[in-house]
Scaffold this active site. Sequence first.
Site, PDB file in Angstrom:
ATOM      1  N   ARG A 125       0.835  -1.197   0.000  1.00 44.72           N
ATOM      2  CA  ARG A 125       0.000   0.000   0.000  1.00 44.72           C
ATOM      3  C   ARG A 125       0.871   1.247   0.000  1.00 44.72           C
ATOM      4  NH1 ARG A 125      -1.258   3.866   3.250  1.00 44.72           N
ATOM      5  NH2 ARG A 125      -0.094   2.956   4.955  1.00 44.72           N
ATOM      6  N   VAL A 126       0.423   2.239  -0.763  1.00 40.92           N
ATOM      7  CA  VAL A 126       0.981   3.583  -0.684  1.00 40.92           C
ATOM      8  C   VAL A 126      -0.189   4.530  -0.432  1.00 40.92           C
ATOM      9  CG1 VAL A 126       3.055   3.209  -2.090  1.00 40.92           C
ATOM     10  CG2 VAL A 126       0.909   3.818  -3.211  1.00 40.92           C
ATOM     11  N   SER A 127       0.105   5.724   0.052  1.00 39.30           N
ATOM     12  CA  SER A 127      -0.955   6.644   0.469  1.00 39.30           C
ATOM     13  C   SER A 127      -1.613   7.408  -0.667  1.00 39.30           C
ATOM     14  CB  SER A 127      -0.404   7.641   1.487  1.00 39.30           C
ATOM     15  OG  SER A 127       0.049   6.951   2.624  1.00 39.30           O
ATOM     16  N   THR A 128      -0.882   7.650  -1.760  1.00 40.93           N
ATOM     17  CA  THR A 128      -1.451   8.444  -2.851  1.00 40.93           C
ATOM     18  C   THR A 128      -1.204   7.773  -4.197  1.00 40.93           C
ATOM     19  OG1 THR A 128       0.542   9.752  -3.284  1.00 40.93           O
ATOM     20  CG2 THR A 128      -0.947  10.573  -1.576  1.00 40.93           C
ATOM     21  N   GLN A 145       2.359   7.916  -5.748  1.00 39.71           N
ATOM     22  CA  GLN A 145       3.451   7.104  -5.223  1.00 39.71           C
ATOM     23  C   GLN A 145       3.497   5.755  -5.938  1.00 39.71           C
ATOM     24  OE1 GLN A 145       2.027   7.450  -1.132  1.00 39.71           O
ATOM     25  NE2 GLN A 145       3.938   8.473  -0.595  1.00 39.71           N
TER      26      GLN A 145
END
Length: 184
Positions: A8-11, A14
Amino acid sequence: MRLFGYARVSTSQQSLDGQVKALKEAGVKSNRIFTDKVSGSHINRDGLHSLRVKVEEGDVILVKKLDRLGRDTADMIALIKEFDSIGVAIRFLDDGISTEGTMGKMVVTILSAVAQAERQRILERTNEGRIEAKAKGVKFGRKRTVDTEKLRTLRKNGLGATDIARQMGIGRSTVYKLLNETGE
């Protein structure tokens, strides 16, 4: 035992590449890697949901780092309990910990609390930075595209807010706001 992976990445800007590569190197097949590009502050994520549906007793989920699974301690504990109840273990590659065993669960719980506190500190620092920048006169948001000179001229020529809004292609509330700002 089947290996699954979660990244997972936040945006959306990314990249997941580094996490996915590490999961593959750890032995996870490509079709068993689930990903999300969204904040970890909640568990309503499509990739995580799909992973939760796919895993079965005896499976192991690999995650590169603890904070990639989630940032909220209560959610992390709920996820760990959910996976544990069906006999699924979670291993965090970079952190060298696992939910296998009582000590592992305790360590993960403590570290997830630390991850949540870190997220709170980041939000506080960001907010402090914004307040400081505003105090120094930094303007946030996009630049104005409305020609205020044209607006003032139309107003001086006797046009009302509705007519000005139509001519300029903006909302009436914007006309009132700009007129109020210019003192007209």
